[in-house]
Design a protein around this motif. Structure first.
Motif, PDB file in Angstrom:
ATOM      1  N   TYR A   1       0.826  -1.208   0.000  1.00  0.00           N
ATOM      2  CA  TYR A   1       0.000   0.000   0.000  1.00  0.00           C
ATOM      3  C   TYR A   1       0.860   1.259   0.000  1.00  0.00           C
ATOM      4  N   LEU A   2       0.293   2.308  -0.561  1.00  0.00           N
ATOM      5  CA  LEU A   2       0.909   3.629  -0.587  1.00  0.00           C
ATOM      6  C   LEU A   2      -0.189   4.647  -0.332  1.00  0.00           C
ATOM      7  N   SER A   3      -0.005   5.512   0.660  1.00  0.00           N
ATOM      8  CA  SER A   3      -1.028   6.484   1.045  1.00  0.00           C
ATOM      9  C   SER A   3      -0.462   7.894   1.036  1.00  0.00           C
ATOM     10  N   ALA A   4      -1.260   8.841   0.570  1.00  0.00           N
ATOM     11  CA  ALA A   4      -0.864  10.254   0.555  1.00  0.00           C
ATOM     12  C   ALA A   4      -1.961  11.085   1.202  1.00  0.00           C
ATOM     13  N   HIS A   5      -1.566  12.054   2.001  1.00  0.00           N
ATOM     14  CA  HIS A   5      -2.511  12.926   2.714  1.00  0.00           C
ATOM     15  C   HIS A   5      -1.982  14.356   2.663  1.00  0.00           C
ATOM     16  N   ALA A   6      -2.873  15.301   2.479  1.00  0.00           N
ATOM     17  CA  ALA A   6      -2.518  16.723   2.558  1.00  0.00           C
ATOM     18  C   ALA A   6      -3.645  17.469   3.246  1.00  0.00           C
ATOM     19  N   ASP A   7      -3.287  18.322   4.194  1.00  0.00           N
ATOM     20  CA  ASP A   7      -4.285  19.199   4.806  1.00  0.00           C
ATOM     21  C   ASP A   7      -3.749  20.627   4.847  1.00  0.00           C
ATOM     22  N   PHE A   8      -4.673  21.564   4.929  1.00  0.00           N
ATOM     23  CA  PHE A   8      -4.338  22.985   4.840  1.00  0.00           C
ATOM     24  C   PHE A   8      -4.719  23.660   6.153  1.00  0.00           C
ATOM     25  N   ASP A   9      -3.714  24.223   6.831  1.00  0.00           N
ATOM     26  CA  ASP A   9      -3.930  24.943   8.085  1.00  0.00           C
ATOM     27  C   ASP A   9      -4.344  26.378   7.735  1.00  0.00           C
TER      28      ASP A   9
END
Length: 202
Positions: free
Chosen positions: A130-138
């Motif tokens: 598996y390969l997971s990517a996450h991005a969030d914006f503060d």
């Protein structure tokens, strides 16, 4: 067709600023297939996932973090909910996180990557990568509101030897079926809001 529900929790204990113990999965599963399905409805305990993690890169000035760990997927759950396949799987993994734009007026981006490989110890369970990517914006760097997006890839690299079915159960079930070469790419979007230092909702 039908429905599957997972009710569970996660927990983490830090022994030092680098070494921690992670409880990835503890809970229960309810499955309710349609009448035409060969599977039966059941409710029971889920597999137990846990293991140690070590943070070997921590650069607070540049906002970088990298860790490695080993997850033990122990199938001690209900047989009727397909949570007892084989002995167990070992999942070595790496995770990396970095903050971009902490000086931007509009806010900064937290980006995270994770990758790992699940290895059956007795070939009854299916192996997968598996390969997971996450991005969030503060937003505005107020550390309160974080819109987020995620993309995950999972592919089965070997068949299990437990059940003669041509599919697998992603991260909810390991049927031990014949799904080698099959995979999936799910995405997700959402947001979370920090109410206080000890409570968030999302």
């Amino acid at each position: 067709g039908g429905n599957a529900w997972f009710f569970g929790t996660q927990a983490r204990v830090a022994f030092t600023d680098r070494l921690s113990f992670v409880l990835n999965k503890l809970g229960g599963i309810s499955i309710s297939p349609t009448n035409s399905s060969p599977l039966k409805s059941d409710v029971g305990f889920a597999e137990l996932w846990f293991g140690p993690k070590y943070t070997f890169l921590r650069n607070e000035d540049k906002g970088r973090l990298m860790a490695a760990g080993v997850q033990f997927q122990v199938p001690i759950g209900s047989s009727g909910a397909y949570q007892n396949t084989g002995n167990f799987s070992l999942v070595p993994y790496l995770s990396y996180a970095e903050n971009f734009g902490k000086d931007w007026r509009i806010g900064s981006i937290n980006a995270m990557l994770g990758t790992g490989y699940a290895i059956s110890t007795n070939k009854e369970r299916s192996d997968y990568y598996y390969l997971s990517a996450h991005a969030d914006f503060d937003v505005l760097n107020n550390h309160r509101f974080y819109p987020l997006a995620e993309l995950n890839w999972l592919v089965y690299t070997s068949n299990g030897n437990s059940r003669s079915i041509g599919s697998e159960g992603r991260d909810l079930f390991n049927f031990g079926g014949q799904a080698k070469g099959r995979g999936m790419v799910p995405g997700a979007s959402g947001a979370r809001f920090k109410i206080s230092e000890s409570a968030q909702i999302g």
